[in-house]
Every structure is written in C-alpha cells, then in structure tokens.
Scaffold this motif. Structure first.
Motif: not given
Length: 178
Positions: A93-98, A102-107, A163-165
């Motif tokens: 989550f915090f590294g790769a692939p992330g 979309p909201y978590a990515k935005g955070l 989404l897969t990363g």
C-alpha cells in the motif's frame, strides 16, 4: 501533580497512551493516539504501540496520520464517507504497487513527501450520501455506473474499475485519454 483538566493536549494524550499500555489487554484500540504530539513524540509513541504488538497482542489504530500508519501498520483499511474503500497489506500500500482505490491513491499523493497534490472537490454530506460511489464526484475515472451503483467490496477494494495498482491505473488513464 496536576488534575487531568490542567494537562495540555499532548500531555493528556501521552498519559492516556501510557495508561492503556500498563495492562495486559490482548487488544488495544487506539483512536488518534498521535493527535497533539510533535513528530518526535509521534514516532516514540508509535514505536511503543508497535512493541505492544511484538509481544503478541493486537492493535487497532484509527488515525489520519499516514506517516504513523506507515510506521506501525501491517494492514491498512482506508475509509471514505464512512465506508471502507480499500484494505491492503501496508508494504504494498505505502510502497509498490501502491493503493488501488483512487481516493487512497489521492491520500498518499497529497502528502508533502510525495506529490503534494490535493484531491479536487469536496467530500459529500454524510447525511445525504449518493446512491453510487461516494467518491464519484471527485474521481477522474468516474462514469455513469459509478454515480448510479454503489461498488461492491471485493478482493479488498470497493471500486467499479478494479484498479490493480499505480502502474495499471496510469496505463488505464493513459488509454482513456488516448
């Protein structure tokens, strides 16, 4: 030598954390344990909470402090508008692939040490959540299905686009823009 109402917010927070750690509880529920603490104290507090888990006990931490979450968490659950939108192991989550939502990515992208890019728009009123995805009005990927139908929570994700990363998100966004 002070009464509880005489303590500063940070001192009261440290006292509450110390009291919670005194016992031998099998589960510690920590709701915003780093609020009111400076960064050095945040790191010391989080390390102490982590030590609690190293001794075989469980910890559920509820926080807005993503740096503290990254330092302590084994698994992360992200909520938006009162709904869990993603659950993932902390490392990916915090590294790769992330993050996949979309909201978590935005955070994460809004953090100063990352892209420092704010999430556009405003969150919905909690008393009047939309029928579909609560994040749809702020999401660049939203389509008619997103606004009409609440996404099912499947495989740790509540998103119609599955989404897969970060890599596939970038690829699908690039494909959509083409």
């Amino acid at each position: 030598d002070r009464y509880p109402h005489e303590l500063s917010g940070g001192l009261a927070q440290r006292a509450a954390t110390a009291l919670a750690l005194i016992g031998d509880a099998p589960l510690l529920l920590a709701d915003e344990p780093t609020t009111g603490l400076d960064r050095d104290l945040v790191e010391r507090t989080v390390d102490e909470l982590r030590r609690h888990t190293d001794e075989g006990r469980a910890l559920l931490i509820i926080t807005h402090d993503l740096a503290a979450a990254e330092r302590i968490a084994d698994r992360v659950a992200v909520m938006y508008a009162g709904r869990i939108v993603e659950i993932a192991d902390a490392g990916p989550f915090f590294g790769a692939p992330g993050p996949r939502h979309p909201y978590a990515k935005g955070l994460l992208d809004a953090l100063p040490e990352r892209d420092f890019a704010p999430i556009p728009g405003m969150p919905p009123e909690l008393g009047a959540l939309p029928d579909g995805c609560a994040f749809a009005a702020r999401c660049a990927r939203a389509d008619a299905r997103c606004t009409a139908e609440r996404p099912a929570f499947d495989d740790g994700l509540a998103c119609h686009h599955g989404l897969t990363g970060r890599a596939s998100h970038s690829l699908t966004k690039a494909a959509a823009d083409a």
